[in-house]
Scaffold this motif. Structure first.
Motif, PDB file in Angstrom:
ATOM      1  N   LEU A 330       0.806  -1.219   0.000  1.00 46.36           N
ATOM      2  CA  LEU A 330       0.000   0.000   0.000  1.00 46.36           C
ATOM      3  C   LEU A 330       0.847   1.281   0.000  1.00 46.36           C
ATOM      4  N   LEU A 331       2.170   1.135   0.026  1.00 46.79           N
ATOM      5  CA  LEU A 331       3.062   2.301  -0.036  1.00 46.79           C
ATOM      6  C   LEU A 331       3.541   2.447  -1.476  1.00 46.79           C
ATOM      7  N   GLU A 332       2.981   3.418  -2.188  1.00 49.32           N
ATOM      8  CA  GLU A 332       3.247   3.528  -3.627  1.00 49.32           C
ATOM      9  C   GLU A 332       4.618   4.114  -3.931  1.00 49.32           C
ATOM     10  N   LYS A 333       4.980   5.222  -3.298  1.00 46.14           N
ATOM     11  CA  LYS A 333       6.298   5.827  -3.544  1.00 46.14           C
ATOM     12  C   LYS A 333       6.620   6.814  -2.413  1.00 46.14           C
ATOM     13  N   ILE A 334       7.894   7.225  -2.388  1.00 41.78           N
ATOM     14  CA  ILE A 334       8.369   8.190  -1.386  1.00 41.78           C
ATOM     15  C   ILE A 334       9.142   9.281  -2.129  1.00 41.78           C
ATOM     16  N   GLU A 335       8.856  10.534  -1.796  1.00 40.27           N
ATOM     17  CA  GLU A 335       9.583  11.655  -2.400  1.00 40.27           C
ATOM     18  C   GLU A 335      10.196  12.525  -1.311  1.00 40.27           C
ATOM     19  N   LYS A 336      11.350  13.137  -1.630  1.00 40.04           N
ATOM     20  CA  LYS A 336      11.924  14.127  -0.714  1.00 40.04           C
ATOM     21  C   LYS A 336      11.018  15.359  -0.735  1.00 40.04           C
ATOM     22  N   HIS A 337      10.887  15.976   0.430  1.00 36.90           N
ATOM     23  CA  HIS A 337       9.948  17.102   0.517  1.00 36.90           C
ATOM     24  C   HIS A 337      10.416  18.060   1.612  1.00 36.90           C
ATOM     25  N   GLU A 338      10.776  19.286   1.226  1.00 38.55           N
ATOM     26  CA  GLU A 338      11.183  20.286   2.225  1.00 38.55           C
ATOM     27  C   GLU A 338       9.938  21.026   2.719  1.00 38.55           C
ATOM     28  N   HIS A 339       9.782  21.087   4.022  1.00 35.65           N
ATOM     29  CA  HIS A 339       8.614  21.771   4.578  1.00 35.65           C
ATOM     30  C   HIS A 339       8.968  22.396   5.923  1.00 35.65           C
ATOM     31  N   ALA A 340       8.141  23.374   6.327  1.00 37.94           N
ATOM     32  CA  ALA A 340       8.375  24.081   7.593  1.00 37.94           C
ATOM     33  C   ALA A 340       7.824  23.253   8.743  1.00 37.94           C
ATOM     34  N   VAL A 341       8.675  23.008   9.732  1.00 37.41           N
ATOM     35  CA  VAL A 341       8.274  22.219  10.906  1.00 37.41           C
ATOM     36  C   VAL A 341       8.323  23.132  12.130  1.00 37.41           C
ATOM     37  N   GLY A 342       7.251  23.127  12.909  1.00 38.16           N
ATOM     38  CA  GLY A 342       7.197  23.955  14.115  1.00 38.16           C
ATOM     39  C   GLY A 342       7.904  23.291  15.283  1.00 38.16           C
ATOM     40  N   HIS A 343       8.617  24.129  16.071  1.00 39.47           N
ATOM     41  CA  HIS A 343       9.330  23.622  17.259  1.00 39.47           C
ATOM     42  C   HIS A 343       8.979  24.483  18.455  1.00 39.47           C
ATOM     43  N   CYS A 344       9.010  23.860  19.616  1.00 37.88           N
ATOM     44  CA  CYS A 344       8.772  24.571  20.872  1.00 37.88           C
ATOM     45  C   CYS A 344       9.879  25.601  21.087  1.00 37.88           C
ATOM     46  N   TYR A 345       9.501  26.828  21.395  1.00 33.75           N
ATOM     47  CA  TYR A 345      10.489  27.893  21.577  1.00 33.75           C
ATOM     48  C   TYR A 345      11.350  27.678  22.824  1.00 33.75           C
ATOM     49  N   ARG A 346      10.907  26.789  23.712  1.00 35.75           N
ATOM     50  CA  ARG A 346      11.664  26.550  24.939  1.00 35.75           C
ATOM     51  C   ARG A 346      12.623  25.374  24.821  1.00 35.75           C
ATOM     52  N   CYS A 347      12.134  24.255  24.249  1.00 39.69           N
ATOM     53  CA  CYS A 347      12.960  23.037  24.272  1.00 39.69           C
ATOM     54  C   CYS A 347      13.270  22.492  22.884  1.00 39.69           C
ATOM     55  N   THR A 348      12.767  23.157  21.827  1.00 40.44           N
ATOM     56  CA  THR A 348      12.996  22.810  20.413  1.00 40.44           C
ATOM     57  C   THR A 348      12.370  21.484  19.977  1.00 40.44           C
ATOM     58  N   THR A 349      11.549  20.865  20.831  1.00 35.44           N
ATOM     59  CA  THR A 349      10.843  19.640  20.427  1.00 35.44           C
ATOM     60  C   THR A 349       9.869  19.967  19.296  1.00 35.44           C
ATOM     61  N   SER A 350       9.714  19.026  18.345  1.00 31.95           N
ATOM     62  CA  SER A 350       8.748  19.236  17.259  1.00 31.95           C
ATOM     63  C   SER A 350       7.333  19.300  17.836  1.00 31.95           C
ATOM     64  N   ILE A 351       6.608  20.311  17.399  1.00 33.46           N
ATOM     65  CA  ILE A 351       5.246  20.536  17.891  1.00 33.46           C
ATOM     66  C   ILE A 351       4.292  19.511  17.275  1.00 33.46           C
ATOM     67  N   GLU A 352       3.322  19.111  18.089  1.00 36.89           N
ATOM     68  CA  GLU A 352       2.272  18.207  17.611  1.00 36.89           C
ATOM     69  C   GLU A 352       0.948  18.964  17.624  1.00 36.89           C
ATOM     70  N   PRO A 353       0.273  19.130  16.470  1.00 35.48           N
ATOM     71  CA  PRO A 353      -1.085  19.694  16.520  1.00 35.48           C
ATOM     72  C   PRO A 353      -1.966  18.732  17.327  1.00 35.48           C
ATOM     73  N   TYR A 354      -2.713  19.254  18.277  1.00 32.74           N
ATOM     74  CA  TYR A 354      -3.366  18.379  19.258  1.00 32.74           C
ATOM     75  C   TYR A 354      -4.727  18.948  19.636  1.00 32.74           C
ATOM     76  N   LEU A 355      -5.695  18.102  19.724  1.00 31.46           N
ATOM     77  CA  LEU A 355      -7.057  18.515  20.068  1.00 31.46           C
ATOM     78  C   LEU A 355      -7.244  18.448  21.583  1.00 31.46           C
ATOM     79  N   SER A 356      -7.587  19.586  22.170  1.00 31.05           N
ATOM     80  CA  SER A 356      -7.816  19.571  23.621  1.00 31.05           C
ATOM     81  C   SER A 356      -8.650  20.769  24.039  1.00 31.05           C
ATOM     82  N   ASP A 357      -9.141  20.722  25.291  1.00 29.25           N
ATOM     83  CA  ASP A 357      -9.880  21.842  25.872  1.00 29.25           C
ATOM     84  C   ASP A 357      -8.892  22.936  26.248  1.00 29.25           C
TER      85      ASP A 357
END
Length: 882
Positions: A330-357
Motif C-alpha cells: 500500500l506504499l506507492e512511492k516516497i519523495e523528498k519534501h522540504e517543509h516548515a516544521v514547528g518547534h517549541c520555543y523553549r525546548c525545540t521539540t517538534s510541535i504536535e497539533p493536538y485537540l484539547s480543551d
C-alpha cells in the motif's frame, strides 16, 4: 595628586554604582513631565547574555540622558516568572532526585519553585547592576507578585464577562516534552528536509481500485475519518460520496468535497484527521466529522490508534506504519519534501497539533484600536520598517490560546461544581455553586500563558486596578526598547491591553534593536556555544568598555556582529580617556588658581576646541533625542579621541610648562578642565562609571554646581561658541601639519630631526596665521622655522605638498645625502618598472585573459594600477631632488 597609571574598572565601577544607589539617584526626582521606560522583564531563570547587554545598555543610555536633562526619570525594573522555563528547571532537579512533579504533587512543586526563585531568581538583577543599569530598584516587580496577580485575575474576569475570553475544544500547538499548549507565536518554524509518502487507500467495494494520498505524517493516518477532494477537480467527481477502507485499521471512511483542498498538491486527495491537524479540524467542523484522538499528551499512541500501535512514540509508530504499508503493498512511492516544521520555543521539540480543551482570547476586537494608534502615528516604530511587520500581523491576527498545562504560573480563575457541572469565573474562589449551592468546587488545573501577565506590564506594575499616583504620573510611558522577535508576543499585546483597560497608549515610541550574532552571522546561543559570558567580559575590560563597544558597533536597528575584537575599541577608548585625564591632572598641579571664563586669553586652538565642543554637543543631543545612539557614540568618540586628545592636548602641552606665561598657563588649565568635564557629561550616558570618576575629580579644581555627574545638566550648545571661521582656520593648520608629517615620512626623517619649512601662501591672512602659530608646527611636526609669504621662492632641492591653495616646501639640504637619496629612489624606480613590465606582459596575453578566473585577472589589473601609481609618486620625488 596620585592617579593610577592604568585604569582599574573593577574598583571604580563598583564604587560609583554603590554611591548612586545609596544616594537614591535612580528614583525619579523633581516636578515636570516625567520620562519613563519599562524594562522588558528578563526571565527569573535567566543569567545575563550578550543580547541582554545590548538591550539594557541601550535602555540605560536613554534613561541617563533624560535624567541629565532634569526630567523626573523612571526606569521600572522587574522579572518574569517564565512559566515553562522555570518549571522545566526545577523538574530537571527532581529528575536528578529520581522523582517527578506528579509524584510530589502540585503544592510541593510550587514550594520548590518558590524556594528556587528566592535563592537564584535575583542573579540576573545583580548582573544588570554590574552592567551599570540605573533602574529604580525600589520599584522592582515580579510577575507573580500579589499586586500583579490581582491585575491578572481582574483582566481575566473582565474579558470573560465581555465575551472576549472563551473555552473550547480546539486544535492547538502542543509540546509533548513540556506537556503544554503553546500559542502560535511561541512556535518557531524551520525548514527541514522531510519526505512525502504516497499511500493507497482501497475502495470499500472490494474492487482492485484505490486512491493515492500524499502525507508528511503517516502515523496520523490512524486518526483519519475521511478523505477530501476539491469539488472542482474533474478527476475525482465520481469519487465524492463513496467509501474507502483506511489501511491498517479496516475502518470505512467517506470521501468528501471541500474547497480547502489544493488540486495541485500531491495527488489532489488529502486525508482528514480533525484531531491532529488544524486545517483538518476546520474541515471536520464544516462536515460534522468525528474527532479521533490517537495520541496522548506525551505524543504516545493510545488505544484509539489500535492495539498494534498503542504505547509507541509518534516516531516509532511512523516506522511501524510504513513497514506494514510496505508489506501490504500500500506504499506507492516516497519523495523528498522540504517543509516548515514547528518547534517549541523553549525546548525545540517538534510541535504536535493536538485537540484539547483550552482557553482563548478573542483578539480581533482588541486589535482594532491597536491598529489605529499606529496608523495615526500615536505610536511609532523605529526603524520604521517594523511598522509593516506589525500591521501585517495585526490585520491577520488569530485568537490567542492562553491556557498552559503546567503548575507554575497564574492559575486560571475558573471553578467547576462537581455536583452539577456549573463553571464559575471569579476573582476570588467562590464558597458555593451559584446554581446548586454545592460546596464541592474545584479550580481549573491549568495556568495562564506567561505572556498573559506580561501583556499587562505597563499598568499592572504601577498598581492597577487601583488608580494609583504612579499610574497618573508615569502612564503612558515614553519609549520601549526591545528585540523584534517579541513584537507579536509582547509589544502588540501590551498596546492592545493598555488601550482596552486604561484607554491610553502604553508608550509612544518602540525602538527595535538588532540581534547579536557571531562572526559567522549566527545568532548567539548557549546551544551553539558561541555566546560569551558578559560577566567574564566585565571582569576583564569593565562594564563601560563593554557598553561602549556594543553601541559603537551597532547602527540603529541593525544586527551587531560580536567578537572579542570589538572590545578593543571600548578598552582602547577607556585607556585613552584615562591617560588624557591623568596627564592633565599631573601637569596642572603646579599652576595655582583658576581664572574666570571672561578673563581667559583664548588663542586659535582654544576657540577651535570650544567650537568643536559646541558642534559635538549639538550633534550628540540630536542623536540622543532621535535614539540614534550609535551615531551619538561615534560623534563623541571622534571629538574626544581626535579633536581633544590628538590635537588640543598636544597643542596645550607647551603652554603648561613653567616657562610659558602665567596667563597662557592659566588659560590652558581652564580650557583643558572645562572641555574634559563637558566631554564627560556628553559621554556619561554611554560610559557612566569612568565619566563620574573623572568628573568628580575635576570638581575639586573647577567650579561645578551639581553634586554628581549622574544628575548633572546635559550640555547645551552655545551659538556663540560655534565659529565656522575659527574652525576653518584651525582646519588649515591641521591640514598643513599633516602634510608636513607626510613629507617627513616620505624621506624617512627621524622624529627628533627639526626641519625648516617654506610656505607659499595665497593671501595675507594665511601668512598671518602661519606666522602667529609657528609654535603649533614646532609642537606637532618638529618644525624649527617657517618662512611664509606670497612671493617666497621654491628652495632647491626640496620636496613639496599642496594644501588648498598653499604650497609647502621641505628643503632637503643638510637633512640627507642628496646623491645617496637619488640612488635609493632610482633603484626603487628600476624595480617598479620591471614589475610593471611583467604585469603588463601578462595582461597583454589573450590566453591569460580568456583562461584565467575573472578574480585572478581583476587582481592583476589592481596590482598594475597600484604599481603604476607608486612608480609615478617616486618619479615625482626624484624630480624634486633635481
Amino acid at each position: 595628586m596620585e592617579i593610577s597609571k592604568t585604569y582599574s574598572p573593577q574598583d571604580i565601577e563598583k564604587k560609583w554604582y554603590r554611591y548612586w544607589e545609596d544616594a537614591g539617584y535612580f528614583a525619579p526626582k523633581g516636578e515636570g513631565k516625567p520620562f519613563t521606560i519599562l524594562i522588558p522583564p528578563p526571565n527569573v531563570t535567566g543569567i545575563l547574555h550578550i543580547g541582554h547587554v545590548l538591550n539594557n545598555t541601550l535602555q540605560d543610555v536613554v534613561v541617563r540622558y533624560h535624567r541629565m536633562k532634569g526630567e523626573p526619570t523612571l526606569w521600572l525594573p522587574g522579572v518574569d516568572h517564565a512559566g515553562i522555563a522555570t518549571q522545566n528547571m526545577v523538574e530537571k532537579e527532581l529528575a536528578k532526585e529520581g522523582t517527578t512533579r506528579h509524584e510530589i504533587g502540585r503544592e510541593e512543586l510550587l514550594e520548590r519553585i518558590w524556594a528556587w526563585k528566592n535563592e537564584k531568581g535575583n542573579i540576573i538583577i545583580d548582573q544588570l547592576k554590574l552592567l551599570g543599569a540605573s533602574c529604580d530598584w525600589n520599584r522592582q516587580r515580579f510577575t507573580m507578585d500579589e499586586m500583579l496577580s490581582r491585575a491578572v485575575k481582574e483582566v481575566f474576569v473582565s474579558l470573560y464577562e465581555d465575551g472576549l475570553i472563551y473555552k473550547g475544544k480546539y486544535i492547538i500547538n502542543w509540546c509533548p516534552r513540556c506537556v503544554t499548549a503553546l500559542a502560535n507565536d511561541e512556535v518557531e518554524h524551520a525548514d527541514e528536509e522531510g519526505k512525502l509518502w504516497y499511500i493507497r487507500y482501497p475502495y470499500a467495494d472490494k474492487s482492485d481500485r484505490y486512491v493515492v494520498i500524499a502525507t508528511t505524517r503517516p502515523e496520523t493516518m490512524l486518526g483519519d475519518v475521511a478523505v477530501a477532494v476539491n469539488p472542482h477537480d474533474s478527476r475525482y467527481k465520481e469519487l465524492i460520496g463513496q467509501e474507502l477502507i483506511l489501511p491498517l485499521t479496516g475502518r470505512s471512511i467517506p470521501v468528501i468535497a471541500d474547497d480547502y483542498v489544493d488540486k495541485d498538491f500531491g495527488t489532489g486527495c488529502v486525508k482528514v484527521t480533525p484531531a491532529h491537524d488544524p486545517n483538518d479540524f476546520e474541515i471536520g467542523r464544516r462536515h460534522d466529522l468525528p474527532q479521533l484522538l490517537v495520541m496522548d499528551e506525551y505524543a504516545i499512541m493510545n488505544e484509539e490508534a489500535g492495539a498494534e500501535f498503542a504505547g509507541l512514540s509518534r516516531y516509532q509508530c511512523r516506522e511501524k506504519v510504513l513497514e506494514l504499508l510496505q508489506q501490504q503493498g500500500l506504499l506507492e512511492k516516497i519523495e523528498k519534501h522540504e517543509h516548515a516544521v514547528g518547534h517549541c520555543y523553549r525546548c525545540t521539540t517538534s510541535i504536535e497539533p493536538y485537540l484539547s480543551d483550552q482557553w482563548f482570547v478573542k483578539m480581533q476586537p482588541l486589535a482594532r484600536r491597536a491598529i489605529e494608534v499606529v496608523e495615526n502615528g500615536k505610536i511609532r516604530f523605529q526603524p520604521a520598517r517594523w511598522t509593516k511587520v506589525y500591521m501585517h500581523w495585526m490585520n491577520n491576527i488569530r485568537d490567542w490560546c492562553i491556557s498552559r498545562q503546567i503548575w507554575w504560573g497564574h492559575r486560571i480563575p475558573a471553578y467547576y461544581c462537581e455536583n452539577c457541572g456549573q463553571m464559575i469565573v471569579a476573582k476570588e474562589a467562590p464558597e458555593r455553586c451559584d446554581k446548586c449551592d454545592s460546596r464541592r468546587l474545584r479550580q481549573d488545573e491549568d495556568v495562564l500563558d506567561t505572556w498573559f501577565s506580561s501583556w499587562l506590564w505597563p499598568f499592572s506594575t504601577m498598581g492597577w486596578p487601583d488608580d494609583t499616583p504612579d499610574i497618573k504620573r508615569f502612564l503612558p510611558t515614553q519609549v520601549l526598547i526591545t528585540a523584534p522577535e517579541i513584537i507579536y508576543l509582547w509589544v502588540a499585546r501590551m498596546i492592545m491591553s493598555t488601550l482596552h483597560f486604561k484607554d491610553v497608549i502604553p508608550f509612544d515610541t518602540v525602538l527595535l534593536h538588532g540581534t547579536v550574532r557571531d562572526d559567522l552571522g549566527r545568532k548567539m546561543s548557549k546551544s551553539l556555544g558561541n555566546s560569551p559570558d558578559p560577566i567574564d567580559i566585565i571582569d576583564r575590560v569593565g562594564a563601560d568598555a563593554l557598553r561602549f563597544s556594543m553601541i559603537f558597533n551597532t547602527p540603529k536597528g541593525a544586527d551587531v556582529i560580536y567578537s572579542d575584537a570589538i572590545l578593543e575599541t571600548g578598552r582602547n577608548f577607556t585607556n585613552k580617556i584615562w591617560n588624557a585625564y591623568r596627564f592633565i591632572m599631573m601637569n596642572i598641579e603646579g599652576i595655582e588658581g583658576l581664572p574666570q571664563r571672561e578673563e581667559l586669553e583664548l588663542e586659535l586652538a582654544d576657540r577651535w576646541i570650544y567650537s568643536r565642543l559646541a558642534e559635538t554637543t549639538l550633534e550628540a543631543r540630536n542623536h540622543y533625542e532621535n535614539l540614534a545612539l550609535n551615531d551619538a557614540t561615534q560623534a563623541i568618540f571622534h571629538f574626544i579621541w581626535n579633536d581633544y586628545c590628538s590635537w588640543y592636548i598636544e597643542l596645550a602641552k607647551d603652554r603648561l610648562k613653567e616657562d610659558a606665561g602665567s596667563s597662557s598657563r592659566l588659560t590652558a588649565k581652564y580650557v583643558l578642565l572645562d572641555v574634559m568635564q563637558a566631554s564627560m557629561r556628553l559621554l556619561h550616558p554611554i560610559m557612566p562609571h569612568i565619566t563620574e570618576e573623572i568628573w568628580q575629580s575635576i570638581k575639586e579644581l573647577f567650579p561645578l554646581p551639581e553634586e554628581a555627574l549622574i544628575v548633572a545638566e546635559f550640555p547645551e550648545a552655545k551659538d556663540a561658541d560655534m565659529q565656522p571661521a575659527i574652525r576653518d582656520e584651525m582646519a588649515l593648520m591641521q591640514e598643513s601639519i599633516s602634510a608636513i608629517r607626510n613629507l617627513r615620512k616620505q624621506v624617512n626623517l627621524p622624529p627628533a630631526t627639526l626641519v625648516k619649512i617654506v610656505a607659499k601662501t595665497a593671501d595675507d591672512a594665511q601668512n598671518a596665521l602661519f606666522e602667529a602659530y609657528q609654535g603649533y608646527f614646532n609642537r606637532l611636526a618638529r618644525v624649527e622655522t617657517i618662512e611664509s609669504g606670497k612671493d617666497v621662492e621654491k628652495p632647491k632641492p626640496a620636496i613639496s605638498a599642496v594644501v588648498r591653495n598653499i604650497e609647502l616646501f621641505l628643503p632637503l639640504s643638510g637633512l640627507l645625502d642628496i646623491e645617496q637619496e637619488r640612488e635609493r629612489l632610482q633603484k626603487q624606480i628600476d624595480k617598479l618598472e620591471k614589475d610593471l613590465t611583467g604585469i603588463k606582459k601578462k595582461l597583454d596575453n589573450q590566453n591569460f585573459i580568456q583562461n584565467a578566473k575573472p578574480e585572478v585577472v581583476a587582481k592583476e589589473r589592481g596590482k598594475y594600477s597600484e604599481v603604476k601609481t607608486k612608480l609615478e609618486l617616486i618619479q615625482e620625488q626624484l624630480q624634486d631632488l633635481a
